[in-house]
Motif scaffolding. Structure first.
Motif, PDB file in Angstrom:
ATOM      1  N   HIS A   1     -43.746  29.667 -25.917  1.00 40.32           N
ATOM      2  CA  HIS A   1     -43.527  30.790 -26.691  1.00 40.32           C
ATOM      3  C   HIS A   1     -42.963  32.000 -26.004  1.00 40.32           C
ATOM      4  O   HIS A   1     -42.836  33.084 -26.625  1.00 40.32           O
ATOM      5  CB  HIS A   1     -44.823  31.490 -27.232  1.00 40.32           C
ATOM      6  CG  HIS A   1     -45.477  30.292 -28.155  1.00 40.32           C
ATOM      7  ND1 HIS A   1     -47.028  30.642 -28.722  1.00 40.32           N
ATOM      8  CD2 HIS A   1     -45.063  29.205 -28.990  1.00 40.32           C
ATOM      9  CE1 HIS A   1     -47.313  29.431 -29.374  1.00 40.32           C
ATOM     10  NE2 HIS A   1     -46.156  28.618 -29.381  1.00 40.32           N
ATOM     11  N   GLY A   2     -41.933  31.710 -25.037  1.00 40.05           N
ATOM     12  CA  GLY A   2     -41.060  32.660 -24.665  1.00 40.05           C
ATOM     13  C   GLY A   2     -41.854  33.597 -23.698  1.00 40.05           C
ATOM     14  O   GLY A   2     -41.103  34.813 -23.488  1.00 40.05           O
ATOM     15  N   TYR A   3     -43.019  33.315 -23.157  1.00 39.47           N
ATOM     16  CA  TYR A   3     -43.655  34.309 -22.161  1.00 39.47           C
ATOM     17  C   TYR A   3     -43.400  33.744 -20.716  1.00 39.47           C
ATOM     18  O   TYR A   3     -42.607  32.823 -20.589  1.00 39.47           O
ATOM     19  CB  TYR A   3     -45.240  34.232 -22.502  1.00 39.47           C
ATOM     20  CG  TYR A   3     -45.478  34.897 -23.864  1.00 39.47           C
ATOM     21  CD1 TYR A   3     -45.019  35.869 -24.270  1.00 39.47           C
ATOM     22  CD2 TYR A   3     -46.111  34.018 -24.829  1.00 39.47           C
ATOM     23  CE1 TYR A   3     -45.162  36.585 -25.589  1.00 39.47           C
ATOM     24  CE2 TYR A   3     -46.625  34.537 -26.048  1.00 39.47           C
ATOM     25  CZ  TYR A   3     -45.851  35.810 -26.380  1.00 39.47           C
ATOM     26  OH  TYR A   3     -46.157  36.464 -27.517  1.00 39.47           O
ATOM     27  N   LEU A   4     -43.818  34.380 -19.643  1.00 37.41           N
ATOM     28  CA  LEU A   4     -43.150  34.145 -18.443  1.00 37.41           C
ATOM     29  C   LEU A   4     -43.028  32.810 -17.997  1.00 37.41           C
ATOM     30  O   LEU A   4     -41.713  32.458 -17.433  1.00 37.41           O
ATOM     31  CB  LEU A   4     -43.897  35.252 -17.515  1.00 37.41           C
ATOM     32  CG  LEU A   4     -43.498  34.971 -16.065  1.00 37.41           C
ATOM     33  CD1 LEU A   4     -42.388  35.681 -16.052  1.00 37.41           C
ATOM     34  CD2 LEU A   4     -44.456  35.765 -15.090  1.00 37.41           C
ATOM     35  N   LEU A   5     -44.111  31.912 -17.909  1.00 44.08           N
ATOM     36  CA  LEU A   5     -43.757  30.732 -17.403  1.00 44.08           C
ATOM     37  C   LEU A   5     -42.683  30.023 -18.557  1.00 44.08           C
ATOM     38  O   LEU A   5     -41.668  29.093 -17.832  1.00 44.08           O
ATOM     39  CB  LEU A   5     -44.987  29.853 -17.342  1.00 44.08           C
ATOM     40  CG  LEU A   5     -46.112  30.534 -16.500  1.00 44.08           C
ATOM     41  CD1 LEU A   5     -47.164  29.697 -16.432  1.00 44.08           C
ATOM     42  CD2 LEU A   5     -45.560  31.028 -15.065  1.00 44.08           C
ATOM     43  N   CYS A   6     -42.747  30.071 -19.506  1.00 43.28           N
ATOM     44  CA  CYS A   6     -41.732  29.548 -20.574  1.00 43.28           C
ATOM     45  C   CYS A   6     -40.307  30.040 -20.048  1.00 43.28           C
ATOM     46  O   CYS A   6     -39.441  29.516 -20.092  1.00 43.28           O
ATOM     47  CB  CYS A   6     -42.158  29.729 -21.827  1.00 43.28           C
ATOM     48  SG  CYS A   6     -40.948  29.097 -23.210  1.00 43.28           S
ATOM     49  N   GLU A   7     -40.105  31.279 -19.986  1.00 47.00           N
ATOM     50  CA  GLU A   7     -38.977  32.003 -19.595  1.00 47.00           C
ATOM     51  C   GLU A   7     -38.187  31.170 -18.348  1.00 47.00           C
ATOM     52  O   GLU A   7     -36.976  31.175 -18.387  1.00 47.00           O
ATOM     53  CB  GLU A   7     -39.192  33.406 -19.156  1.00 47.00           C
ATOM     54  CG  GLU A   7     -39.658  34.271 -20.436  1.00 47.00           C
ATOM     55  CD  GLU A   7     -40.184  35.565 -20.034  1.00 47.00           C
ATOM     56  OE1 GLU A   7     -39.870  36.245 -19.032  1.00 47.00           O
ATOM     57  OE2 GLU A   7     -40.853  36.062 -20.977  1.00 47.00           O
ATOM     58  N   PHE A   8     -39.066  31.054 -17.265  1.00 49.11           N
ATOM     59  CA  PHE A   8     -38.479  30.331 -15.863  1.00 49.11           C
ATOM     60  C   PHE A   8     -38.030  29.085 -16.271  1.00 49.11           C
ATOM     61  O   PHE A   8     -37.078  28.552 -15.995  1.00 49.11           O
ATOM     62  CB  PHE A   8     -39.538  30.161 -15.095  1.00 49.11           C
ATOM     63  CG  PHE A   8     -39.511  31.434 -14.106  1.00 49.11           C
ATOM     64  CD1 PHE A   8     -38.842  31.053 -12.765  1.00 49.11           C
ATOM     65  CD2 PHE A   8     -40.560  32.457 -14.293  1.00 49.11           C
ATOM     66  CE1 PHE A   8     -38.882  32.446 -11.929  1.00 49.11           C
ATOM     67  CE2 PHE A   8     -40.254  33.592 -13.444  1.00 49.11           C
ATOM     68  CZ  PHE A   8     -39.265  33.538 -12.259  1.00 49.11           C
ATOM     69  N   LEU A   9     -38.846  28.277 -17.406  1.00 46.71           N
ATOM     70  CA  LEU A   9     -38.409  26.713 -17.867  1.00 46.71           C
ATOM     71  C   LEU A   9     -37.101  26.756 -18.614  1.00 46.71           C
ATOM     72  O   LEU A   9     -36.345  25.775 -18.340  1.00 46.71           O
ATOM     73  CB  LEU A   9     -39.557  26.171 -18.569  1.00 46.71           C
ATOM     74  CG  LEU A   9     -40.646  25.916 -17.765  1.00 46.71           C
ATOM     75  CD1 LEU A   9     -41.802  25.465 -18.934  1.00 46.71           C
ATOM     76  CD2 LEU A   9     -40.763  24.880 -16.699  1.00 46.71           C
ATOM     77  N   SER A  10     -36.795  28.032 -19.192  1.00 48.46           N
ATOM     78  CA  SER A  10     -35.580  27.642 -20.240  1.00 48.46           C
ATOM     79  C   SER A  10     -34.334  28.183 -19.406  1.00 48.46           C
ATOM     80  O   SER A  10     -34.277  29.566 -18.983  1.00 48.46           O
ATOM     81  CB  SER A  10     -35.967  28.032 -21.518  1.00 48.46           C
ATOM     82  OG  SER A  10     -34.740  28.405 -22.230  1.00 48.46           O
ATOM     83  N   PRO A  11     -33.292  27.594 -19.805  1.00 51.22           N
ATOM     84  CA  PRO A  11     -31.910  28.034 -19.245  1.00 51.22           C
ATOM     85  C   PRO A  11     -31.566  29.365 -20.193  1.00 51.22           C
ATOM     86  O   PRO A  11     -30.611  30.065 -19.393  1.00 51.22           O
ATOM     87  CB  PRO A  11     -30.875  26.858 -19.525  1.00 51.22           C
ATOM     88  CG  PRO A  11     -31.700  26.134 -20.399  1.00 51.22           C
ATOM     89  CD  PRO A  11     -33.180  26.062 -20.276  1.00 51.22           C
TER      90      PRO A  11
END
Length: 365
Positions: free
Chosen positions: A180-190
């Protein structure tokens, strides 16, 4: 025999059915401490008939809260209040209770949805936000500080500490929030990670920090209790997370020893175009991961509210469990009603059985 209402083990934990109640933020804490609202909310869900209840996204540090009203698990008072809530629940319900550990990253320091859902001002107590890159979620939101390795070490330690606190408080399960665009997701997404060091660029590099956090939580959380992770199947925007990257991340977590994989999507780009957001629209991601990692236990979520649809998802093997969210806010007895619909019997607490189908002519009206 209903597939939805058959038992299922997730690691060392056996659930009485395949229904999980997904984490749902309540934005009702004070300084991260749960309040009376949480007592009744968690207690009500524990009587819902679901096989598992997962408490809302819980900040592992103050800077990791979405809003000032989020619950947290970084100090003794928060831990003690959660422990007290769980002790109370155990006097009337044996339903397993888990907690989702989270860091909001660049989407932190905002107001609750009913208070505007916008970036806080300095007068409102705004705080420094962090992300993989100095890219705001929206133009009118805070620009996060690009995380240094010291920042990453601090956050890893915060997740580890929160896992220890969750165990002492008496939770049966921990879910790591990487969606949902939180920290760990932010790292995963280009889309949100444009680093040029060892934590950005390739899919493997973008996954490095989230997997570091995941390993720290795996090491901190006892193997005698269940551990899962929620992560995105798509950003719903061109140039975002690719499905093969999603599958690789899920496989890595399974091989690390995570007991279940919980697939969702979105939240990392305000311009996302979700085509046909209809009931079960996210099940495709759970199904893709299940097909690629067949031995993993996979959970599907996303506008699932029809009991027969939930039954079909499990019966067809698209996922092993379904997570219900807003359907339970609408009807706290959703699981009981689903059981009746699927011919499995209701299973209400004895105090409520006068209102079941066999004894109450107003049932279902």
């Amino acid at each position: 025999m209903s597939h939805l209402f058959s038992p299922r083990s997730i690691g060392p934990l056996t659930l009485k059915n395949r229904i999980a109640i997904a984490p749902m933020c309540q934005y009702s804490a004070i300084d991260g401490v749960p309040q009376p609202w949480h007592v009744q909310h968690i207690g009500r869900l524990a009587l819902s008939g679901a096989g598992l209840v997962i408490v809302e996204a819980t900040g592992v540090e103050a800077a990791g809260r979405i809003t000032p009203d989020d619950v947290g698990l970084w100090n003794d008072e928060q831990e003690a209040v959660f422990a007290e809530i769980l002790r109370g629940v155990r006097t009337y319900s044996s339903t397993p209770i888990g907690i989702q550990l989270a860091h909001a990253g660049r989407k932190a320091s905002t107001s609750a949805p009913w208070k505007g859902g916008r970036a806080l001002t300095a007068e409102e107590g705004a705080w420094q936000t962090y992300g993989p890159s100095a890219l705001p979620f929206r133009d009118d939101w805070h620009t996060p500080a690009e995380m240094t390795e010291a920042d990453m070490d601090r956050v890893v330690a915060a997740f580890e500490d929160a896992a220890h606190r969750a165990e002492r408080a008496g939770f049966d399960l921990v879910e790591l929030h990487a969606a949902h665009g939180y920290l760990l997701c932010e790292f995963l997404s280009p889309l949100s990670n444009q680093r040029t060091d060892g934590y950005g660029g390739s899919a493997e590099a973008r996954a490095r920090f989230p997997l570091c956090v995941a390993q720290a939580v795996r090491d901190a959380w006892p193997r005698t209790k269940a551990l899962g992770v929620r992560f995105n199947g798509s950003d719903w925007i061109e140039g975002g997370l690719a499905l093969d990257e999603v599958i690789a991340f899920g496989r890595a977590l399974y091989e690390m020893g995570y007991d279940y994989l919980h697939l969702t999507s979105g939240g990392n780009a305000p311009r996302a175009d979700i085509p046909g957001a209809e009931p079960g629209y996210q099940v495709r991601f759970a199904e893709a991961v299940k097909q690629a990692v067949p031995d993993a236990t996979v959970m599907a979520v996303g506008m699932i509210f029809d009991p027969q649809q939930a039954e079909d998802i499990v019966a067809s093997g698209q996922a092993d469990l379904v997570a219900i969210a807003r359907a339970v806010l609408d009807d706290p007895n959703w699981a009981h009603h689903a059981a009746v619909t699927l011919g499995h019997g209701e299973g209400l607490p004895p105090q409520y059985q006068r209102a079941d189908k066999a004894h109450w002519p107003g049932y279902g009206r």
